[in-house]
Design a protein around this motif. Sequence first.
Motif, PDB file in Angstrom:
ATOM      1  N   PHE A 342      -7.403 -10.867  16.595  1.00 41.37           N
ATOM      2  CA  PHE A 342      -8.012 -11.368  15.560  1.00 41.37           C
ATOM      3  C   PHE A 342      -7.039 -12.071  14.819  1.00 41.37           C
ATOM      4  CE2 PHE A 342      -9.851 -11.692  11.278  1.00 41.37           C
ATOM      5  CZ  PHE A 342     -11.220 -11.645  11.694  1.00 41.37           C
ATOM      6  N   PHE A 343      -5.768 -11.581  14.583  1.00 42.88           N
ATOM      7  CA  PHE A 343      -4.947 -12.449  13.610  1.00 42.88           C
ATOM      8  C   PHE A 343      -4.329 -13.587  14.518  1.00 42.88           C
ATOM      9  CE2 PHE A 343      -5.227  -8.675  11.033  1.00 42.88           C
ATOM     10  CZ  PHE A 343      -4.885  -9.240   9.746  1.00 42.88           C
ATOM     11  N   HIS A 344      -4.282 -13.700  15.775  1.00 43.36           N
ATOM     12  CA  HIS A 344      -3.871 -14.563  16.425  1.00 43.36           C
ATOM     13  C   HIS A 344      -4.857 -15.746  16.488  1.00 43.36           C
ATOM     14  CE1 HIS A 344      -1.661 -16.647  19.686  1.00 43.36           C
ATOM     15  NE2 HIS A 344      -3.040 -17.136  20.242  1.00 43.36           N
ATOM     16  N   VAL A 345      -6.004 -15.465  16.697  1.00 47.18           N
ATOM     17  CA  VAL A 345      -7.136 -16.722  16.619  1.00 47.18           C
ATOM     18  C   VAL A 345      -7.068 -17.018  15.082  1.00 47.18           C
ATOM     19  CG1 VAL A 345      -9.629 -17.126  16.503  1.00 47.18           C
ATOM     20  CG2 VAL A 345      -8.638 -15.552  18.488  1.00 47.18           C
ATOM     21  N   GLY A 346      -7.146 -16.345  14.064  1.00 48.22           N
ATOM     22  CA  GLY A 346      -7.292 -16.805  12.901  1.00 48.22           C
ATOM     23  C   GLY A 346      -6.053 -17.448  12.129  1.00 48.22           C
ATOM     24  N   LEU A 347      -4.647 -17.127  12.697  1.00 53.08           N
ATOM     25  CA  LEU A 347      -3.738 -17.716  12.215  1.00 53.08           C
ATOM     26  C   LEU A 347      -2.999 -18.782  13.091  1.00 53.08           C
ATOM     27  CD1 LEU A 347      -1.623 -14.840  10.636  1.00 53.08           C
ATOM     28  CD2 LEU A 347      -2.992 -16.413   9.486  1.00 53.08           C
ATOM     29  N   VAL A 348      -3.457 -18.816  14.573  1.00 52.72           N
ATOM     30  CA  VAL A 348      -2.734 -19.675  15.278  1.00 52.72           C
ATOM     31  C   VAL A 348      -3.490 -20.535  16.331  1.00 52.72           C
ATOM     32  CG1 VAL A 348      -1.078 -19.820  17.169  1.00 52.72           C
ATOM     33  CG2 VAL A 348      -0.889 -18.192  15.383  1.00 52.72           C
ATOM     34  N   SER A 349      -4.394 -19.920  17.153  1.00 56.35           N
ATOM     35  CA  SER A 349      -5.121 -20.792  17.913  1.00 56.35           C
ATOM     36  C   SER A 349      -6.410 -21.441  17.690  1.00 56.35           C
ATOM     37  CB  SER A 349      -5.587 -19.740  19.253  1.00 56.35           C
ATOM     38  OG  SER A 349      -6.549 -18.688  18.718  1.00 56.35           O
ATOM     39  N   ASP A 350      -7.152 -20.851  16.376  1.00 54.30           N
ATOM     40  CA  ASP A 350      -8.399 -21.686  16.063  1.00 54.30           C
ATOM     41  C   ASP A 350      -8.469 -21.400  14.619  1.00 54.30           C
ATOM     42  OD1 ASP A 350     -10.286 -23.092  16.004  1.00 54.30           O
ATOM     43  OD2 ASP A 350     -11.799 -21.934  17.161  1.00 54.30           O
ATOM     44  N   PRO A 351      -7.435 -21.621  13.740  1.00 53.58           N
ATOM     45  CA  PRO A 351      -7.545 -21.359  12.277  1.00 53.58           C
ATOM     46  C   PRO A 351      -8.613 -21.922  11.708  1.00 53.58           C
ATOM     47  CG  PRO A 351      -5.601 -22.721  12.671  1.00 53.58           C
ATOM     48  CD  PRO A 351      -6.183 -22.296  14.098  1.00 53.58           C
ATOM     49  N   PRO A 352      -9.229 -21.631  10.439  1.00 53.11           N
ATOM     50  CA  PRO A 352     -10.162 -22.214   9.651  1.00 53.11           C
ATOM     51  C   PRO A 352      -9.604 -23.797   9.264  1.00 53.11           C
ATOM     52  CG  PRO A 352      -9.881 -19.789   9.034  1.00 53.11           C
ATOM     53  CD  PRO A 352      -8.850 -20.430   9.883  1.00 53.11           C
ATOM     54  N   SER A 353     -10.292 -24.655   8.984  1.00 57.84           N
ATOM     55  CA  SER A 353     -10.224 -26.117   8.795  1.00 57.84           C
ATOM     56  C   SER A 353      -9.721 -26.061   7.248  1.00 57.84           C
ATOM     57  CB  SER A 353     -11.254 -26.993   8.741  1.00 57.84           C
ATOM     58  OG  SER A 353     -11.659 -26.914  10.360  1.00 57.84           O
ATOM     59  N   THR A 354      -8.243 -26.088   6.969  1.00 56.85           N
ATOM     60  CA  THR A 354      -7.698 -26.066   5.611  1.00 56.85           C
ATOM     61  C   THR A 354      -6.359 -26.548   5.482  1.00 56.85           C
ATOM     62  OG1 THR A 354      -7.221 -24.622   3.972  1.00 56.85           O
ATOM     63  CG2 THR A 354      -7.111 -23.468   5.970  1.00 56.85           C
ATOM     64  N   ASP A 355      -6.150 -27.209   4.776  1.00 56.96           N
ATOM     65  CA  ASP A 355      -4.747 -27.731   4.352  1.00 56.96           C
ATOM     66  C   ASP A 355      -3.948 -26.720   3.816  1.00 56.96           C
ATOM     67  OD1 ASP A 355      -5.660 -30.210   5.594  1.00 56.96           O
ATOM     68  OD2 ASP A 355      -6.249 -31.210   3.653  1.00 56.96           O
ATOM     69  N   SER A 356      -4.358 -25.630   3.359  1.00 56.39           N
ATOM     70  CA  SER A 356      -3.522 -24.634   2.638  1.00 56.39           C
ATOM     71  C   SER A 356      -2.413 -23.994   3.327  1.00 56.39           C
ATOM     72  CB  SER A 356      -4.435 -23.269   2.159  1.00 56.39           C
ATOM     73  OG  SER A 356      -5.702 -23.826   1.638  1.00 56.39           O
ATOM     74  N   ASP A 357      -1.477 -23.626   2.682  1.00 57.79           N
ATOM     75  CA  ASP A 357      -0.260 -22.982   3.215  1.00 57.79           C
ATOM     76  C   ASP A 357      -0.507 -21.723   3.951  1.00 57.79           C
ATOM     77  OD1 ASP A 357      -0.546 -20.931   1.258  1.00 57.79           O
ATOM     78  OD2 ASP A 357       1.188 -22.028   0.041  1.00 57.79           O
TER      79      ASP A 357
END
Length: 645
Positions: A342-357
Amino acid sequence: MTASEHDAPERNTARSEVSRWERDGGPEASTSGSSTLQIRSRAGSTDLDDTHHPDGPIPVWLRESSKSFHWKWVPYPLRQFARTVVWWTEGPDPPQMQKITPFFPTIQETPVRFIARYFPRPMHKAALLALFIFCWLLTFSLVLHHSASAGNIKGYGKPQPIWCGASYWASGNKCGLNGNRCRPFDNANLAFRCPANCKAVHVLSPHAVGTQEINYQPFVIGGPAENEPAQSIADYIYRADSFVCQAAIHAGVVSNQKGGCGVVKLAGTHSNFTSTPQNGIESISFDAFFPKSFSFVSDLSPDCIRDLRWPLLAVTVIFTTILSLCTASTAIFFPTVFTLLFFHVGLVSDPPSTDSDYASLSSLIIGRFLPAAFVAAVFYRYTVKPQQRDLHAYFERTILWLGGAWVGSLNNYTFDFIPIQRLTPSDLAAQPGARLALVIVVVLLLSIAIGQIYYLRLEGRLPKYLGIYAIFITFLIVCVIVPSLNLRIHHYFLALLLLPGTRLQTRPSLLYQGILVGLFINGTARWGFDSILQTTAALRGDGQLHSLLPNVTAVASTASNITFSWTLPPFAKGFDGISMLVNDVERHRWYQGEGEPEHTFYRTDHEKEYFRFAYMRGSSTADFTKAGIWEGTGEWRKMEKGPSR
């Protein structure tokens, strides 16, 4: 020999005949006008509905002869067919429970036996698991932090991360009259950093570029100067509404596989944007002027760490593989693997479209993880745990279940080739190959379902699961008929619908369940729990509204000016004005009470111009007309019928 012993073979024979009669339907039920044999129970009752008779079960043909039988109105052949179907769905007696017999069991159980030998106590195993998770977290965090914080471009500073669909210009009239909300037009630079895999981002609703409608493809307008091969990166000129990262891939500034850094430079007004296929992206042409464009600064030596999703993928794959091979407990295996993926997908492989840090992104992913973990606990209890109970094929679990989970989690790569973006009639009709792909997917799912039905029947579970899926289908039908809302099947919802049918311990079920768990992880980490019932406006997004279009006429046209007139807006429907786009830039607004419904547009050069018109409510526009063309010679070519956005 006693009389009861003497009668036993005959009684057994009679019961076998009764069983055969029950299965085959027996002879035709007797009617009231026929000679019948009256049979009474020991209590003197003639009610033959009780199948639990003291002397054995009562045959079907006798039960259906009873006056208390309520289904006589159903034709006998139909009743017999129904009995056969019910008998078939119940499966064999006794049930044939499915269990995987490991290939080379000694080899597959070696890692688990090693852990059991050298870490025999539960406390030792818990400490080892905590150390294992800490090592993953430390490695993952260090690589992620290095990827996010490192990088510098001399003279321009630290590059700013942008998402794949970032651009300098908004569609329609969102940049305001003459584009004033999207200034500056030139003399500005931006050091940027793009993630990997930006080429996969497509526009999902029709976007007008002159007379062209762009849909389901990258959005890059421009390239090298017309008829002049590019000598350097700085020679590539793009319209300001192009996706910056995709333009950077097209120009060769960054790589689609690894992302990268660069500096974009605003170049002001430019004319005649060319179309060129390059680096896997075919850009779009536009043969008129646009007030804002950009290029890229060449001859840079950026100290830029590229997107490290592939090294991080290797890290997480290695850790989850070791865990799968060395863990016998499903209660440890599943929650740990689910969390890491879950965290790999959300932070690395397919994160939400955002310009946030990454701090803001981490907060978003943690917020999505908590409800996802609760749902995962439910389907773990009812599908994953029963499937993997007493499973000792750890290598096969790693290849099939864990491998499938990675395939589903990385579906932005693994299933990207399937030309289906959304399961709506308009999308299926507009996207090339979508209908054929949908047919293939449906046929594949049906073939998988037939295989699962076969094994469920062998285990005697088919009636129960037919009931479960009857409830699911009823729920979907209710969702479809809800007024003013549209059913949308998301990744996570599709996984939840199909997961119950994968609780069997078979090798195909291991693979199917892993893929579905991966799809659930990707859907919830990337998009969250988006509603399955959406309004038409939410489903449409920035697509066409199918609204009324203004009736516009060019009443006078010369080489230097053109005059348009239009009918008054339908005030009863809330429209109060007209917006006029010239070359996809708003150049005029007219509101009720501001004089006659007409406007004269002037130009100093003799270049081609594209005009589109739309009704307005305040500053918001309905659909625009298709583009009419004012040629350089002064000739007016009226717009075709239909809307545009």
